[in-house]
Structures are given as structure tokens and as C-alpha cells.
Design a protein around this motif. Structure first.
Motif: not given
Length: 265
Positions: A66, A68, A112, A115, A132, A146, A149
Motif C-alpha cells: 500500500l 500513501f 487503502a 488499492q 505499507v 490499514v 481496510a
């Protein structure tokens, strides 16, 4: 025998990197590969990755990294695009916002989710693990988002989560948070040494895995140079990538693992 998860978490950054990672996965020289779905290349690079996943079957882990923050990535969710445009946050900015309890929680949660969905839909499989980018999972407020999600994605089998930090207080807190949501944290160990000299890397790897706990995740950044990579990364990092690729692709690397009684999990 000690089991080690040796993985790369930056599939999708450059064609040269992606080709090298697929080759190493298919040859059993890496045991985990994380894809960054927020890159410009992902819509073109997911199909070759599908083929690699089919070839290797259950012998390796395929997951998502992930994103960000950082360069070469753009928001996936419509909400984040609308509010923040085409650029992601800077790592320091997110950590500062988290410190002052000013994280845009709902926006990050939607990103999140988007993705995770993009990976699952295009790859036609759920991720075996979640990481991440830039180690941001060490930020506990972001880690909660996270984990939420992942829970919302309702995967049949909960994916593993790659710890961003080695053993310590933060790792313990993350493990407890993960366990509360039926998730398992893979412990982080020292990444492959950052050197551009293959002989030096072979020598360093002889003792690199000593003292690591079973199932530890060891990060690598192998790759081959291409025009995009030369434009986006400094020459020193490219040299490290090419060095790691050369060493991991060699028979000498596997002989080192056998000698140290290390098994790629």
C-alpha cells in the motif's frame, strides 16, 4: 532449518525492476513479491505478474504494498484524487499529522480500500500479504486504518502483514493490534546489505541470516537498469539493485543458504 521470507516490495516502479523480480520469483530466488498498484505502470504490469503467480503456484507469496506517500505513485480512490490531486503525501507530512491527530482518516481508509480492491480485481486473487510503503505501518494510527481496510475487504483467508520494524515496543503493539483483527504480523529482519559490489554482498550474506527468528521477512531491492529507472533513481541505488539481482540469480547464493541451513519460506 531456519525459514526466511526473502521479498521485494516495489513491483510496478520500472520495467527493468519488474522483469528482474518476475524472473527471480520464477526461479525460486525470492519467496515474496509486493506490488505497488498506485503506479503508472501497474495497469500494464499486472498481467505478466499474473503469469508468474500461475507458474509458481503456492511456492511463493504475492501481495500488495500500500502506498500513501512517496514519489512515482498517485491516488487510486476518487475521494483522495478529488481532495489532494495526483500527488501522494510526503512521509514526514503524514507522520506529523498523525502526531497532532490530524490524519485525514476517512480519506486514507478509502484509499487503502481502493488499492486493495484494485489488486484483487486485476490479479483475480486476494493478496497473500500486505505491506505499507516507506515503513509507514509503524505509525499506529495509520496501522489501525490499514487493518480496518483489510478487515473490510473480507478476504477468505486473512493476509499476512509485513512488520515495518524489528523486534521492540512498536512491533509488539502492532502484533497486538493485528491479532485483534485476526491478522498475523511477519517479523522484520535486517534487509539485504546495501552494496554495489557483488563479491562484498556474497561475503556479507554468509553471516547475514544469523540470529534471525524463524519466518523473518528480509527485504531486497533487486532490479535491472532501464531508462525510467535511470531517470528516477540515483546511480548508487541502481548499482545496489543490479548487485542484488546478480547475487540472487547466482548459484553461489543458494549454496550459501544451504551452508547456513536457511530455507526460503
Amino acid at each position: 532449518m531456519k525459514r526466511i521470507t526473502l521479498g521485494a516490495l516495489d513491483y510496478g516502479l520500472a520495467f527493468g525492476v519488474d522483469r528482474a523480480l518476475r524472473e527471480l520469483m520464477e526461479r525460486g530466488r525470492l519467496s515474496a513479491l509486493g506490488a505497488i498498484v498506485a503506479t503508472e505502470l501497474w495497469p500494464r504490469e499486472f498481467r505478466p505478474l499474473q503469469e508468474t503467480a500461475e507458474k509458481t503456484g503456492r511456492k511463493a507469496l504475492f501481495g500488495i504494498t500500500l502506498a500513501f506517500s512517496g514519489d512515482r505513485v498517485s491516488p487510486v480512490s476518487a475521494r483522495m484524487q478529488e481532495i489532494y490531486g495526483e500527488r501522494m503525501f510526503k512521509r514526514e507530512s503524514l507522520l506529523r499529522r498523525a502526531f497532532f491527530r490530524l490524519l485525514p482518516d476517512e480519506v486514507l481508509l478509502e484509499e487503502a480500500k481502493a488499492q486493495l480492491a484494485r489488486y484483487s480485481v486485476l490479479m483475480q486473487r486476494q493478496p497473500d500479504f500486505v505491506a505499507v510503503r516507506e515503513g509507514l505501518l509503524e505509525c499506529i494510527p495509520l496501522a489501525r486504518l490499514v487493518f480496518k481496510a483489510i478487515e473490510h475487504a473480507d478476504f477468505e483467508v486473512p493476509p499476512l502483514v509485513i512488520s515495518p520494524v524489528e523486534a521492540g515496543l512498536t512491533s509488539l503493539r502492532l502484533s497486538r493490534l493485528a491479532k485483534a483483527r485476526n491478522l498475523e504480523l511477519l517479523p522484520k529482519a535486517a534487509p539485504l546489505p546495501a552494496t554495489g559490489d557483488p563479491e562484498e554482498l556474497h561475503r556479507l550474506l554468509h553471516n547475514h541470516f544469523d540470529g534471525m527468528s524463524d519466518r523473518s521477512f528480509v527485504a531486497a531491492i533487486p532490479g535491472r537498469s532501464d531508462d525510467r529507472l535511470r531517470r528516477d533513481e540515483p546511480a548508487k541505488k541502481i548499482a545496489i539493485r543490479e548487485c542484488q539481482y546478480e547475487v540472487l540469480a547466482s548459484g553461489r547464493f543458494f549454496r550459501t543458504l544451504d551452508k547456513k541451513d536457511v530455507f526460503l519460506n
